[in-house]
Design an enzyme around this catalytic site. Structure first.
Site, PDB file in Angstrom:
ATOM      1  N   ASP A  98      13.891  43.930   0.128  1.00 56.38           N
ATOM      2  CA  ASP A  98      13.647  42.788  -0.743  1.00 56.38           C
ATOM      3  C   ASP A  98      13.335  41.591   0.157  1.00 56.38           C
ATOM      4  O   ASP A  98      13.512  41.631   1.378  1.00 56.38           O
ATOM      5  CB  ASP A  98      14.833  42.527  -1.684  1.00 56.38           C
ATOM      6  CG  ASP A  98      14.399  41.746  -2.930  1.00 56.38           C
ATOM      7  OD1 ASP A  98      13.295  41.135  -2.902  1.00 56.38           O
ATOM      8  OD2 ASP A  98      15.126  41.717  -3.920  1.00 56.38           O
TER       9      ASP A  98
HETATM   10  C1  BGC Z   1      13.293  39.684  -5.856  1.00 60.98           C
HETATM   11  C2  BGC Z   1      12.482  40.928  -6.073  1.00 60.98           C
HETATM   12  C3  BGC Z   1      11.012  40.594  -6.023  1.00 60.98           C
HETATM   13  C4  BGC Z   1      10.719  39.939  -4.690  1.00 60.98           C
HETATM   14  C5  BGC Z   1       9.262  39.588  -4.490  1.00 60.98           C
HETATM   15  C6  BGC Z   1      12.859  38.903  -4.637  1.00 60.98           C
HETATM   16  O1  BGC Z   1      13.464  37.667  -4.564  1.00 60.98           O
HETATM   17  O2  BGC Z   1      14.647  40.043  -5.758  1.00 60.98           O
HETATM   18  O3  BGC Z   1      12.806  41.517  -7.297  1.00 60.98           O
HETATM   19  O4  BGC Z   1      10.245  41.743  -6.193  1.00 60.98           O
HETATM   20  O5  BGC Z   1      11.467  38.740  -4.606  1.00 60.98           O
HETATM   21  O6  BGC Z   1       8.878  38.515  -5.233  1.00 60.98           O
END
Ligand code: BGC
Length: 754
Positions: free
Chosen positions: A284
């Protein structure tokens, strides 16, 4: 009454997805060919170029990003949605970088792209996987037209605590519902050929346990014993891996002290070895570097070593891999072969997506955004995702309702009705309830006075105008809830009551004596007991997306019959969460409860019953999981079992019931099939959903719904994380919610005893 009995068997529905003109048909490349091409590329790549493939960057100014791409230092880009820029950056990769390896462009396409569908929690409320698949297909068609070929969806985090803002992105509290909705999305995004230019790679996230963030506070720690992990948290992910989800994402949380991005057991032993996943595992956002904050790594190098050892292929905008991987190899702390393994997965994804053959987005194609078929599907999804919680007979509005007062801050909130993760909307395309009702009933018959400017508004100044409108109307529609920004990532809440002066507004319009319909548009189940009691009817529509207003107007006017069912338990009070139907019985399940206000002064300590409930909230939720009314009524028979004894290593077993539309209009009922393992070596949940079927019935029509049950569906995991199947009594329900139905029992017996 006319009786028509048809038999339906539940099976994974094959959705009829319309074909989307314009996209060139691309054949997928054979796996053996892909592996050979990866070998050839890997043999030519420098260490720096390999690290480049593992580096995902957020979009940035073209010159800086373009230069890094041309140098082979970037493998994928997130958040670029301008197709011209996508193609220009792709040209840098394909035409200017030494090996011409294409980029892949990613985006959070969570519940639609331009045409926004209900938030995933609202889609789950449809209990209609075919519709969810269609929504995902449409999202892929719209997003891929800008060059996006990878979405960070579906989120498969079982969510049992509505304080957690990301419950909006989940399919709610049940593993099976999360699995069914997740698989539907994966099918819709990926199709059966990822190389199709309108297909997007799906991403099963957040692996794992993120929905269990302690106390519903985002990013918080989790403590997950193996039986909970294996029985509840992991099954939707296992199903996604086995169904061919192209990518997985690590979660932000730690599990029992181990942050996911460094969890070798989860990522290598479970995901790769046990489930055979050969796709891409991405961290993530910045999650590798954040292992320093977690306190399990002293610096970027240690964090990177942990992530690489765990098999995290791509560092999402974390700048750990690009900053230190090369040095770690040079220092002899990391074997380059580990990096080769990660790069292999990334290249495999790019081959599967057909990017080597077809790297550019075709900008000559007419934009599919907001195509009429997309809007129609979004309307259907918002209709089926709306749950009728209460109806004293006011809905649908009859001929007596000519003038309607429309009040409340969500009545005309084009941005907020789209909910969290809707960055690509055009707010002018949102059909709000106000706009749809005006169209349907005529401007003169809709008296609009919002009362509050937004949901957190505490000023009561506008309420007098809302009361005036209510007084002049035949009925009141009061649209309340949460603005989009109040749920989603990093938007946890410690109190789930309606915010601002929304309760005062409802009280004031109800005091006029006019019948009131409460319509709640929110990212999560809110604690609306008081407000429910003041209203004659309640519709819960979550954040319904672009066409939310159209769908609600159709339901209110009776053009559509609500069929949504709660994908999550609605508590009376926030303090009841985590609250879910599949709880354990405890040693002291309450048969009766005592309300706080009825306890006499100086009552003896034990007079309230020494059982498991809250003095101020009782033992029941406001509404149970699976609950939802219709404008018609249904009867579901007791389950009929194909035998009363099931051999442990036998074939499947059939559970049938008959569902009848006993009311006066056509409608859909979702028959839910629950099982309870009465005695286990570990305490077992009081009910577990094993299957469901949504059935459309004409008035008077009956159908036989047939479910199958295999012994393996009755297994659970022991304290050591190993599956066990134990003989004994099981109870079975077929019902319209988790709180209804009369059970029938059968025995699971060892074959040698038969
Ligand atoms: C979130 C994810 C997301 C990623 C990209 C993160 O902060 O937890 O779910 O896909 O950002 O935007």
């Amino acid at each position: 009454m006319k009786k028509i009995v048809k038999k339906i068997v539940t099976a994974v529905a094959v959705a009829l997805i319309p074909s989307w003109g314009g996209a060139a048909a691309i054949a997928s490349v054979a796996p053996a060919t892909i592996e050979a091409r990866i070998d050839s590329l890997l043999s030519q790549m420098t260490l720096r170029e390999k690290v480049g493939q593992l580096n995902q960057l957020n979009t940035a100014d073209f010159d800086t990003l373009g230069t890094a791409v041309a140098q082979g230092r970037v493998g994928s880009i997130i958040n670029e949605v301008n197709p011209e820029v996508v193609n220009a950056l792709q040209r840098k990769a394909v035409e200017e970088s030494r090996l011409g390896i294409p980029l892949v462009f990613a985006r959070d396409v969570i519940h639609g792209f331009n045409t926004v569908f209900p938030i995933p929690l609202g889609q789950a409320a449809t209990w209609n996987p075919s519709l969810v698949e269609e929504a995902a297909r449409i999202a892929a068609v719209e997003a891929s037209a800008t060059g996006i070929r990878w979405t960070f969806s579906p989120m498969l985090d079982v969510s049992r605590d509505a304080r957690w803002g990301r419950i909006a992105e989940s399919a709610g509290e049940d593993p099976l519902l999360n699995e069914r909705m997740g698989l539907a999305m994966i099918r819709g995004y990926q199709t059966d050929n990822l190389a199709d230019p309108t297909a997007m790679a799906a991403c099963a996230k957040h692996f794992a346990g993120y929905g269990y963030s302690e106390a519903g506070k985002d990013y918080n720690t989790t403590w997950l014993p193996l039986p909970l992990l294996e029985d509840v948290v992991l099954p939707p992910f296992e199903a996604a891996a086995k169904a061919g989800a192209a990518t997985f994402m690590t979660s932000f949380n730690d599990i029992n002290g181990v942050p996911s991005s460094g969890n070798k057991w989860l990522m290598r032993d479970v995901l790769r070895e046990r489930w055979g996943f050969d796709g891409v595992l991405i961290s993530d956002w910045n999650a590798i570097t954040e292992m320093i904050n977690h306190g399990v790594a002293a610096d970027k190098k240690e964090a990177t070593l942990l992530a690489a050892a765990a098999g995290v292929d791509i560092d999402m905008e974390g700048h750990s891999y690009p900053d230190v991987l090369e040095a770690l190899v040079a220092e002899g702390r990391l074997d380059e072969a580990v990096i080769d393994g990660l790069v292999r997965n990334v290249l495999r994804l790019k081959f599967r997506l057909g990017l080597f053959e077809n790297p550019y987005v075709d900008t000559s194609r007419p934009s599919p955004a907001f195509a009429p078929a997309h809007l129609a599907a979004a309307t259907r999804a918002a209709e089926e995702g709306t749950v009728l919680l209460k109806n004293t007979g006011l809905l649908p509005f009859g001929k007596g309702v000519k003038k309607i007062a429309v009040v409340g801050p969500m009545a005309d909130a084009p941005h907020d009705q789209c909910g969290t993760w809707a960055p690509d909307i055009r707010r002018e395309r949102s059909v709000t309830p106000l706009a749809a009702l005006r169209k349907l009933y005529g401007d003169r018959n809709v008296l609009y006075a919002p009362g509050l400017r937004y949901t957190r508004d505490r000023s009561c100044e506008g309420i007098a105008a809302a009361v005036k409108a209510a007084g002049d109307a035949d009925a009141v529609l009061c649209f309340v809830g949460e603005e989009a920004v109040m749920s989603g990532e990093a938007h946890s809440m410690a109190d789930l009551d309606l915010k601002g002066a929304q309760t005062e507004l409802i009280e004031a319009v109800a005091a006029t004596g006019k019948p009131v319909v409460l319509v709640v548009m929110a990212g999560r189940p809110l604690t609306i007991g008081r407000e429910r009691d003041m209203a004659d009817a309640v519709l819960y529509s979550f954040h319904g997306g672009t066409m939310a207003g159209e769908a609600l107007a159709r339901i209110i006017s009776g053009k559509a019959n609500p069929s949504g069912k709660l994908p999550v338990t609605m508590a009376r009070m926030t303090g009841q969460y985590p609250m879910y139907y599949a709880h354990k019985n405890t040693g002291r399940p309450p048969e009766w409860t005592v309300e706080l206000d009825s306890i006499p002064v100086e009552a003896p300590q034990t007079s309230t019953g020494c059982t498991s409930y809250y003095l101020d909230a009782g033992k029941e939720p406001l509404y149970p999981f699976g609950y939802g009314l219709s404008y018609t009524t249904f009867e579901i028979s007791e389950p009929r079992l194909s035998a009363s004894v099931m051999p442990m290593s036998g074939a499947t077993f059939t559970v049938e019931c008959t569902v009848t539309n006993t009311g006066k209009c056509a409608g859909a009922e979702t028959v839910q099939f629950y099982v309870r393992d009465v005695v286990g070596s570990l305490a077992r949940p009081v009910k577990e959903l094993k299957d469901f079927a949504k059935v459309w019935l004409e008035p008077g029509e009956s159908r036989v719904v047939s479910f199958t049950l295999a012994p393996s569906q009755l297994a659970f995991h022991g304290l050591d994380g190993k599956p066990v199947l134990e003989p004994g009594e099981f109870m079975v329900w077929t019902a319209g919610s988790s709180a209804e139905g009369t059970p029938v029992s059968f025995n699971l017996v060892e074959n040698k005893l038969l």
